[in-house]
Design a protein around this motif. Structure first.
Motif, PDB file in Angstrom:
ATOM      1  N   GLU A 308       9.382   4.694  11.678  1.00  8.51           N
ATOM      2  CA  GLU A 308      10.250   4.833  10.498  1.00  8.51           C
ATOM      3  C   GLU A 308      10.360   3.518   9.730  1.00  8.51           C
ATOM      4  OE1 GLU A 308      14.821   6.213   9.290  1.00  8.51           O
ATOM      5  OE2 GLU A 308      14.191   6.176  11.392  1.00  8.51           O
ATOM      6  N   LEU A 309      10.522   2.404  10.456  1.00 10.67           N
ATOM      7  CA  LEU A 309      10.642   1.109   9.790  1.00 10.67           C
ATOM      8  C   LEU A 309       9.346   0.750   9.067  1.00 10.67           C
ATOM      9  CD1 LEU A 309      12.159  -1.481   9.156  1.00 10.67           C
ATOM     10  CD2 LEU A 309      11.447  -2.386  11.375  1.00 10.67           C
ATOM     11  N   PHE A 310       8.216   0.908   9.742  1.00  9.61           N
ATOM     12  CA  PHE A 310       6.929   0.568   9.134  1.00  9.61           C
ATOM     13  C   PHE A 310       6.636   1.446   7.919  1.00  9.61           C
ATOM     14  CE2 PHE A 310       4.404  -1.848  12.612  1.00  9.61           C
ATOM     15  CZ  PHE A 310       5.513  -2.626  12.865  1.00  9.61           C
ATOM     16  N   ASP A 311       6.984   2.729   8.003  1.00  6.04           N
ATOM     17  CA  ASP A 311       6.758   3.630   6.868  1.00  6.04           C
ATOM     18  C   ASP A 311       7.587   3.222   5.658  1.00  6.04           C
ATOM     19  OD1 ASP A 311       4.936   5.118   8.294  1.00  6.04           O
ATOM     20  OD2 ASP A 311       6.341   6.747   8.793  1.00  6.04           O
ATOM     21  N   SER A 312       8.778   2.651   5.904  1.00  5.27           N
ATOM     22  CA  SER A 312       9.625   2.201   4.794  1.00  5.27           C
ATOM     23  C   SER A 312       9.073   0.947   4.123  1.00  5.27           C
ATOM     24  CB  SER A 312      11.054   1.948   5.292  1.00  5.27           C
ATOM     25  OG  SER A 312      11.125   0.768   6.091  1.00  5.27           O
ATOM     26  N   LEU A 313       8.277   0.171   4.872  1.00  2.22           N
ATOM     27  CA  LEU A 313       7.716  -1.071   4.330  1.00  2.22           C
ATOM     28  C   LEU A 313       6.403  -0.861   3.586  1.00  2.22           C
ATOM     29  CD1 LEU A 313       8.350  -3.500   7.342  1.00  2.22           C
ATOM     30  CD2 LEU A 313       9.504  -3.554   5.129  1.00  2.22           C
ATOM     31  N   LYS A 314       5.615   0.113   4.012  1.00  3.92           N
ATOM     32  CA  LYS A 314       4.256   0.301   3.480  1.00  3.92           C
ATOM     33  C   LYS A 314       4.172   0.341   1.958  1.00  3.92           C
ATOM     34  CE  LYS A 314       2.176   2.625   7.468  1.00  3.92           C
ATOM     35  NZ  LYS A 314       1.705   3.925   8.006  1.00  3.92           N
ATOM     36  N   PRO A 315       5.044   1.079   1.254  1.00  2.00           N
ATOM     37  CA  PRO A 315       4.902   1.163  -0.208  1.00  2.00           C
ATOM     38  C   PRO A 315       5.140  -0.152  -0.940  1.00  2.00           C
ATOM     39  CG  PRO A 315       6.319   2.924   0.658  1.00  2.00           C
ATOM     40  CD  PRO A 315       6.144   1.924   1.750  1.00  2.00           C
ATOM     41  N   HIS A 316       5.720  -1.147  -0.241  1.00  2.00           N
ATOM     42  CA  HIS A 316       6.131  -2.388  -0.910  1.00  2.00           C
ATOM     43  C   HIS A 316       5.282  -3.609  -0.521  1.00  2.00           C
ATOM     44  CE1 HIS A 316       9.681  -0.065  -2.072  1.00  2.00           C
ATOM     45  NE2 HIS A 316       9.839   0.238  -0.798  1.00  2.00           N
ATOM     46  N   MET A 317       4.372  -3.449   0.425  1.00  2.00           N
ATOM     47  CA  MET A 317       3.620  -4.597   0.933  1.00  2.00           C
ATOM     48  C   MET A 317       2.822  -5.294  -0.163  1.00  2.00           C
ATOM     49  SD  MET A 317       4.505  -4.642   4.135  1.00  2.00           S
ATOM     50  CE  MET A 317       3.370  -5.546   5.162  1.00  2.00           C
ATOM     51  N   SER A 318       2.291  -4.530  -1.099  1.00  2.00           N
ATOM     52  CA  SER A 318       1.456  -5.115  -2.158  1.00  2.00           C
ATOM     53  C   SER A 318       2.261  -5.963  -3.138  1.00  2.00           C
ATOM     54  CB  SER A 318       0.723  -4.006  -2.924  1.00  2.00           C
ATOM     55  OG  SER A 318       1.658  -3.145  -3.566  1.00  2.00           O
ATOM     56  N   LEU A 319       3.587  -5.859  -3.095  1.00  4.35           N
ATOM     57  CA  LEU A 319       4.439  -6.621  -4.008  1.00  4.35           C
ATOM     58  C   LEU A 319       4.738  -8.024  -3.494  1.00  4.35           C
ATOM     59  CD1 LEU A 319       7.012  -3.810  -4.931  1.00  4.35           C
ATOM     60  CD2 LEU A 319       5.006  -4.559  -6.243  1.00  4.35           C
ATOM     61  N   ASP A 320       4.312  -8.330  -2.256  1.00  7.08           N
ATOM     62  CA  ASP A 320       4.561  -9.648  -1.671  1.00  7.08           C
ATOM     63  C   ASP A 320       3.347 -10.536  -1.925  1.00  7.08           C
ATOM     64  OD1 ASP A 320       4.959 -11.889   0.076  1.00  7.08           O
ATOM     65  OD2 ASP A 320       6.373 -10.665   1.223  1.00  7.08           O
ATOM     66  N   PRO A 321       3.484 -11.573  -2.766  1.00  8.65           N
ATOM     67  CA  PRO A 321       2.334 -12.420  -3.121  1.00  8.65           C
ATOM     68  C   PRO A 321       1.915 -13.393  -2.021  1.00  8.65           C
ATOM     69  CG  PRO A 321       4.325 -13.295  -4.131  1.00  8.65           C
ATOM     70  CD  PRO A 321       4.727 -12.015  -3.444  1.00  8.65           C
ATOM     71  N   PHE A 322       2.709 -13.497  -0.948  1.00  8.46           N
ATOM     72  CA  PHE A 322       2.446 -14.513   0.075  1.00  8.46           C
ATOM     73  C   PHE A 322       1.792 -13.960   1.340  1.00  8.46           C
ATOM     74  CE2 PHE A 322       6.114 -16.116  -2.361  1.00  8.46           C
ATOM     75  CZ  PHE A 322       5.563 -17.292  -2.836  1.00  8.46           C
ATOM     76  N   ILE A 323       1.655 -12.644   1.417  1.00  5.00           N
ATOM     77  CA  ILE A 323       1.080 -12.056   2.623  1.00  5.00           C
ATOM     78  C   ILE A 323      -0.128 -11.201   2.278  1.00  5.00           C
ATOM     79  CG2 ILE A 323       3.299 -12.049   3.827  1.00  5.00           C
ATOM     80  CD1 ILE A 323       3.491  -9.051   3.248  1.00  5.00           C
ATOM     81  N   SER A 324      -0.987 -11.013   3.255  1.00  4.11           N
ATOM     82  CA  SER A 324      -2.169 -10.167   3.058  1.00  4.11           C
ATOM     83  C   SER A 324      -2.031  -8.851   3.816  1.00  4.11           C
ATOM     84  CB  SER A 324      -3.431 -10.895   3.540  1.00  4.11           C
ATOM     85  OG  SER A 324      -3.300 -11.295   4.889  1.00  4.11           O
ATOM     86  N   SER A 325      -0.865  -8.607   4.382  1.00  5.83           N
ATOM     87  CA  SER A 325      -0.631  -7.378   5.140  1.00  5.83           C
ATOM     88  C   SER A 325      -0.664  -6.171   4.210  1.00  5.83           C
ATOM     89  CB  SER A 325       0.719  -7.441   5.849  1.00  5.83           C
ATOM     90  OG  SER A 325       0.757  -8.499   6.768  1.00  5.83           O
TER      91      SER A 325
END
Length: 356
Positions: A308-325
């Protein structure tokens, strides 16, 4: 996911960047939706200050409290590809009956620029006690690895002061005297007197829950650092709470994998060693940890929480300019977590069979 926007005069931002180790707060505005709050802000943390994605301390000014909090922390979680180990750990402690700061992920922007996904964490202070309807009491942070409940440092050097490693967050001078007396008692009393006196100073049951939590998620530093002591004003007993648990769930604080048996069943510090000398305390700890392994630290319970936690993060990962996740990174990390939980829980059960 909530969006936090910080508006700060460039001169104050430059002041922060000119000395990243300066803890001095500077003025800014925090915007959450249509609400605007006057705040003061500074960088926080140790290792993270040298990273390109930094963590922040925020102290509310007007109003003085927001949602019951006067201070919050925004953690970058930069060395965690899942951005989740800290939150999962703090939530786990909360689940097993240990006072623990609540947290949530937010999207942070500063002067219009995206800073990515951050973990907002409650400050463990008098306002948290008030918010949770807990008795007022002193709060003392374990701010470095000298907070090992011993007279000797990790480097085998004799401490110059009994309160080395500790910083008073809330309370007065008497509370520093009390912590010194507590450390002296742990180290100076003979076994008979220690066994008799320790239940009058420490909430042993809650302490064992904290040890069990740190043992399960395997925070190597958690037994001598990354915690706070709270002296419950009603019982007069010390309780303990976790802090900064990014080095967990099978990885260290730098994100490198750790073997599932890296931390022993009992953890390690002087206070625990003294308690485990006594059979009835070992029995009490064994019962607590056995229950946690059965009801809390296993794949049946943790797998849906992590999903559940990971699914909540997935749509927003591309908005973080400092990570490649990305979504695939999270799926890979899930397997690391699940494998760790399976092996760690089995290891602890086997060790408990020998713990008599």
């Amino acid at each position: 996911m909530l969006k936090y926007e910080i508006l700060i005069n460039p001169k104050w931002l430059k002041k922060l960047d000119n000395d990243i180790w300066n803890d001095e707060l500077v003025p800014a505005v925090l915007k959450i939706g249509e609400d605007r709050f006057s705040i003061k802000i500074a960088y926080r943390g140790n290792v993270i200050r040298d990273k390109k994605k930094k963590s922040y301390r925020i102290v509310f000014q007007k109003p003085y409290k927001v949602n019951g909090a006067h201070e919050i922390h925004l953690n970058a979680e930069f060395s965690d590809v899942s951005l989740s180990r800290n939150k999962l750990s703090l939530d786990f402690f909360d689940r097993i009956g240990v006072i623990s700061p609540h947290s949530q992920h937010v999207l942070l922007y500063i002067n219009g620029y995206s800073k990515g996904i951050y973990l907002e964490i409650e400050s463990f202070d008098q306002y948290l006690l008030e918010k949770r309807k807990l008795p007022d009491g002193a709060i003392i942070y374990a701010t470095n690895n000298r907070a090992n409940f011993s007279l000797i440092t990790k480097k085998k050097e004799i401490k110059k002061r009994l309160d080395q490693g500790y910083t008073l967050k809330y309370g007065d001078k008497e509370d520093i005297i009390d912590i010194k007396n507590f450390i002296a008692m742990i180290n100076a009393l003979n076994n008979q007197d220690f066994e008799k006196e320790i239940p009058h100073v420490l909430d042993v049951e809650k302490y064992f829950r904290w040890v069990a939590g740190a043992v399960c998620v395997q925070n190597y530093d958690g037994f001598i650092h990354n915690y706070a002591l709270y002296k419950n004003g009603k019982t007069g007993l010390y309780e303990i709470t976790p802090w900064d648990y990014d080095g967990t769930w099978g990885r260290n604080l730098h994100g490198r994998k750790l073997d599932y048996d890296y931390v022993p069943l009992t953890g390690f510090n002087t206070l625990s060693a003294r308690l485990f000398h006594f059979k009835h305390f070992r029995k009490q700890y064994k019962e607590i940890l056995t229950s946690i392994l059965e009801n809390d630290f296993n794949l049946d319970v943790q797998k849906p929480i992590i999903n559940e936690l990971f699914d909540s993060l997935k749509p927003h990962m591309s908005l973080d300019p400092f990570i490649s996740s990305n979504a695939e990174t999270l799926e890979q990390e899930k397997r690391v977590y699940f494998n760790f939980i399976k092996k760690r829980s089995s290891y602890l059960k086997e060790e408990l069979d020998l713990f008599v």
